[in-house]
Design an enzyme around this catalytic site. Structure first.
Site, short mmCIF file in Angstrom:
data_model
loop_
_atom_site.label_atom_id
_atom_site.label_comp_id
_atom_site.label_asym_id
_atom_site.label_seq_id
_atom_site.Cartn_x
_atom_site.Cartn_y
_atom_site.Cartn_z
N PHE A 65 35.96 -80.85 14.49
CA PHE A 65 34.61 -80.32 14.30
C PHE A 65 33.88 -81.19 13.29
CE2 PHE A 65 31.31 -77.91 12.19
CZ PHE A 65 30.63 -77.36 13.26
N ASP A 81 36.11 -87.48 7.60
CA ASP A 81 35.26 -86.31 7.40
C ASP A 81 35.98 -85.38 6.43
OD1 ASP A 81 33.98 -83.88 7.47
OD2 ASP A 81 33.63 -83.88 9.63
N LYS A 85 29.97 -79.53 1.89
CA LYS A 85 30.21 -78.14 1.48
C LYS A 85 30.24 -77.83 -0.03
CE LYS A 85 31.62 -76.22 5.81
NZ LYS A 85 31.99 -77.05 6.95
C1 LIG Z 1 31.14 -77.71 7.97
C2 LIG Z 1 31.60 -78.99 8.50
C3 LIG Z 1 30.72 -79.94 9.03
C4 LIG Z 1 29.24 -79.67 9.18
O1 LIG Z 1 28.61 -79.47 7.95
P1 LIG Z 1 27.17 -78.75 7.91
O2 LIG Z 1 26.80 -78.79 6.44
O3 LIG Z 1 27.34 -77.38 8.44
O4 LIG Z 1 26.26 -79.57 8.73
C5 LIG Z 1 31.25 -81.14 9.46
N1 LIG Z 1 32.56 -81.41 9.36
C6 LIG Z 1 33.44 -80.54 8.84
C7 LIG Z 1 34.88 -80.91 8.73
C8 LIG Z 1 33.00 -79.29 8.40
O5 LIG Z 1 33.87 -78.41 7.91
#
Ligand SMILES: *Cc1c(COP(=O)(O)O)cnc(C)c1O
Length: 404
Positions: A141, A226, A255
């Site tokens: 994700f 990520d 986050k």
């Molecule tokens: C939450 C998340 C995203 C997206 O971040 P947003 O601030 O909601 O756009 C991307 N990658 C990972 C691993 C996430 O947990």
């Protein structure tokens, strides 16, 4: 204001994208939040992995109030004090060299993908043909905007929005042979979550991460990590890739970075950063004085208060308590965790749903991801006594599931 009136107003006025829990939150302090009826909840989710310092942390409050009275926004046409200070801090802890600031995780991914394609274009001088394929992982994700969505390895997120960005190939989780099969000289980047979050708290193996690093290094492709959910201390190190002993070229963050305010970041090696020249990328809000000042305060507090060490100690304690619980329940398939990033895979989605619902009713917040996985992303300030409090609620719910 009541929950019912808010529910009614939202149902009539919002684009229906969220299925919210029937709770109207009004305030929080530390690891707790309260609803409109004065009911207290132990927050083991921190938003979704956002409030690393918990709620209403005095350092965050102080930084916000101080900056709000001085300067909220400058645009990126001007200098302010905090962007470079924050970049300096982030490059130091990551081993990377340069930063770009965004407002969210998905934007940090978008920018990272743009770096990868532009970097490959600028270096594609040996006549070996186009180099724009992006390799991502199944079950991953990465966000909701088009680039991030296109590399998200879960069809349910992508399908309604086809056609997505072309040039993406998905590799099976931790399958080194599949990675080797799909990796070639046309690949400009491999994107990984060192620990998949939304996908059910699934760590990538050291072997897989190291092979991805070797392959990208050899071919001049970028390795993008990520760390939006796993980064900035949650796993006991600043970044989850540090557990595997690899150094990516690009890291996406968001986050917990600004204690609850919207901020994201791209970190890049000086080599990868050569992809961008002035005018090639930008943002109105990203890296503004308020969010940057607060992020500096958040990172300093994580360090000063020893919160990464705390994440290891309390995370291990939590895991041990859960393992002990799991010995009594066959429906627990697996517990996966690193520090305070914890997932419990059950044998059915319905059971996971029931646990989340019942726990909420008893004042403990967690969530369900990837259908069958209970996910805990508590604040980094969590203590053992809070774990004990959570177990007192969770254990009887597990027992009641045996009867179903
Ligand atoms: C939450 C998340 C995203 C997206 O971040 P947003 O601030 O909601 O756009 C991307 N990658 C990972 C691993 C996430 O947990």
């Amino acid at each position: 204001m009541s929950l019912a009136s808010v529910q009614k107003a939202e149902a009539a006025n919002l684009i229906p994208t969220y299925e919210r829990y029937p709770v109207l939150l009004t305030h929080g302090r530390g690891v707790y939040v309260w609803d409109v009826n004065g009911k207290r909840y132990l927050d083991l989710l921190s938003g979704i992995g956002v409030n690393g310092l918990g709620h209403a942390h005095p350092v965050v409050k102080k930084a916000i109030v101080k900056q709000a009275g001085k300067l909220l926004h400058t645009s990126n046409l001007f200098f302010h004090e905090y962007q470079a200070e924050l970049a300096k801090k982030l490059t130091k802890i990551s081993g990377l060299d340069r930063a770009f600031f965004t407002n969210s995780g998905t934007e940090a991914i978008e920018g990272s993908l743009k770096i990868a394609r532009a970097y490959a274009q600028a270096h594609n001088t040996n006549g070996s043909g186009p180099k724009w394929k992006i390799v991502a992982l199944e079950n991953s994700f990465h966000g909701r905007t088009y680039g991030a969505l296109s590399i998200t390895g879960q069809k349910k997120y992508r399908d309604p929005f086809e056609p997505v960005v072309p040039g993406v190939e998905f590799v099976k989780l931790n399958d080194v042979a599949d990675l080797e099969r799909k990796f070639d000289h046309t690949v400009c980047a491999v994107v990984v979550e060192p620990i998949q979050g939304e996908g059910g708290i699934r760590p990538l193996t050291q072997e897989f991460l190291q092979r991805a690093r070797e392959l990208t290094k050899k071919s001049g492709a970028l390795l993008i990590a990520d760390e939006i959910q796993s980064g900035l201390g949650r796993t006991g190190k600043w970044f989850a890739y540090q557990h595997a002993g690899i150094q990516p070229d690009v890291v996406a963050l968001a986050k917990p970075i600004a204690g609850g305010l919207p901020l994201g970041a791209i970190l890049a090696s000086s080599e990868a950063a050569t992809a961008f020249h002035p005018g090639m990328h930008g943002t109105t809000f990203g890296g503004g004085p308020l969010t940057s000042a607060v992020a500096v305060a958040v990172l300093n507090t994580i360090e000063k208060d020893g919160l990464m060490k705390n994440a290891v100690i309390v995370g291990n304690y939590f895991r041990n308590r859960l393992e002990e619980l799991a010995t009594r329940h066959k429906f627990v398939k697996e517990i996966r965790s690193k520090g305070l990033m914890i997932g419990i895979e059950l044998d059915s989605a319905d059971k996971a749903k029931t646990v989340v619902k019942e726990a909420l009713a008893k004042g403990v917040i967690l969530n369900r991801t990837n259908d069958t996985v209970l996910r805990f992303l508590p604040p980094f300030i969590l203590q053992k006594k809070h774990v004990d409090e959570a177990m007192k609620v969770i254990a009887p719910i597990f027992s009641s599931l045996e009867a179903q």
